[in-house]
Design a protein around this motif. Sequence first.
Motif, PDB file in Angstrom:
ATOM      1  N   ILE A  26      -7.949 -11.520  -2.978  1.00  0.00           N
ATOM      2  CA  ILE A  26      -7.560 -10.561  -1.939  1.00  0.00           C
ATOM      3  C   ILE A  26      -6.238  -9.873  -2.265  1.00  0.00           C
ATOM      4  N   ALA A  27      -5.240 -10.661  -2.647  1.00  0.00           N
ATOM      5  CA  ALA A  27      -3.880 -10.137  -2.812  1.00  0.00           C
ATOM      6  C   ALA A  27      -3.430 -10.048  -4.264  1.00  0.00           C
ATOM      7  N   MET A  36      15.769  -5.626  -2.627  1.00  0.00           N
ATOM      8  CA  MET A  36      15.232  -5.564  -3.983  1.00  0.00           C
ATOM      9  C   MET A  36      13.717  -5.375  -3.998  1.00  0.00           C
ATOM     10  N   PRO A  37      12.957  -6.050  -3.124  1.00  0.00           N
ATOM     11  CA  PRO A  37      11.506  -5.801  -3.121  1.00  0.00           C
ATOM     12  C   PRO A  37      11.167  -4.346  -2.810  1.00  0.00           C
ATOM     13  N   GLN A  38      11.932  -3.731  -1.918  1.00  0.00           N
ATOM     14  CA  GLN A  38      11.688  -2.325  -1.594  1.00  0.00           C
ATOM     15  C   GLN A  38      12.103  -1.420  -2.761  1.00  0.00           C
ATOM     16  N   LEU A  39      13.191  -1.769  -3.447  1.00  0.00           N
ATOM     17  CA  LEU A  39      13.614  -0.995  -4.616  1.00  0.00           C
ATOM     18  C   LEU A  39      12.511  -1.014  -5.665  1.00  0.00           C
ATOM     19  N   PHE A  42      -0.365  -1.904  -0.448  1.00  0.00           N
ATOM     20  CA  PHE A  42      -0.223  -2.566   0.845  1.00  0.00           C
ATOM     21  C   PHE A  42       0.226  -4.014   0.665  1.00  0.00           C
ATOM     22  N   VAL A  43      -0.398  -4.716  -0.271  1.00  0.00           N
ATOM     23  CA  VAL A  43      -0.064  -6.130  -0.490  1.00  0.00           C
ATOM     24  C   VAL A  43       1.382  -6.276  -0.952  1.00  0.00           C
ATOM     25  N   ARG A  44       1.779  -5.419  -1.890  1.00  0.00           N
ATOM     26  CA  ARG A  44       3.155  -5.491  -2.393  1.00  0.00           C
ATOM     27  C   ARG A  44       4.157  -5.232  -1.283  1.00  0.00           C
ATOM     28  N   ASP A  45       3.885  -4.229  -0.463  1.00  0.00           N
ATOM     29  CA  ASP A  45       4.805  -3.914   0.627  1.00  0.00           C
ATOM     30  C   ASP A  45       4.903  -5.060   1.626  1.00  0.00           C
ATOM     31  N   LYS A  94       5.679   8.442  -7.133  1.00  0.00           N
ATOM     32  CA  LYS A  94       4.289   8.032  -6.906  1.00  0.00           C
ATOM     33  C   LYS A  94       4.087   7.566  -5.468  1.00  0.00           C
ATOM     34  N   ARG A  95       5.085   6.895  -4.930  1.00  0.00           N
ATOM     35  CA  ARG A  95       4.999   6.444  -3.543  1.00  0.00           C
ATOM     36  C   ARG A  95       4.916   7.653  -2.608  1.00  0.00           C
TER      37      ARG A  95
END
Length: 320
Positions: free
Chosen positions: A171-172, A250-253, A131-134, A123-124
């Motif tokens: 917003i986030a 881990m956040p990127q995973l 955007f917020v998650r990244d 999906k990415r």
Amino acid sequence: MSDTKKPAAREGSLDAPFRHPIEWRDEAYYDLAAVEAEMERQFDVCHTCRRCFNLCDSFPRLFDLIDESKTGELDSVPKSEYAKVDEACTLCDMCFLTKCPYVPPHEFDIDIPHLILRYRAAKRRAGEKSFVRDELGKTDRNGRLAKPLARIANWGTARKNTPIRKLLDAIAEIDAEAELPKYYGKTASDLLPTPVPPDPAGPAFGKRKVAIYSTCSVEYNGPDTGVAAARVLARQGIEAKVVYPECCGMPQLEGGDLAGVAGKAARVAAVFEPYIDQGYEVVALTASCGLMMKFEWPLILPENAAVAKLGAATRDICQY
């Protein structure tokens, strides 16, 4: 009549489970139609088993989608609904590690966490990014920015600060009632620039050395944990020093950014390799980071010798 006997059927899951390398550099990995077809295959196995009903919410969501569908089978669940299963998965691996009887080498070849990971990566690649998650996932940048303004940052994100928290929610999409981590003016590395002297009376004195991977959550949000860990190890006679190159990824995973994770894995492993060669063991202070180093990184970069070496040398603090 032939005397040849047919081999007896083997019971599944009698051999040690294993995981396939993550083929994130292969373009076929990101084929969303192929991913959804594989999700249908694996989800149908889960539907007939339901052993994971009491783990995370992904499985109850899947089973509800099936039970409430027209046919009561997976074939009448729209593939667009698979996103509801995805959003409840934290990639904790508990289903693979503790529950599923159909993981490899079983012929069903079930691995739901890595299937969800592939779905997110596909999906990415298709342009579905948050955007917020990244930005929230850039923990090192956020920690460095908050460090000189820790008191202000903590005041602004405190749950009792209703106006700002409602603004963040709008917003986030950070829930106004969620307890957010605090930041500190000094990181774990700042507080422990040199190793704590090991106690000569400790049973491991002169026998063990540890490089403490403080992890981003301890480095920026709980530095006292790093100090406490070093002191406990030192009391046992263990030479312990804090080493923090960067976040484990881990956040990127979780966001399906496997190239980002691979870069972090290679860089962190390169920093720890000299310590391992000098006889240091590596102790991770956050369980999810230890999971990344021991299990995920070697599957993302199976050809990287430093990553393999680090995975073999890493222990969680509770293990050590």
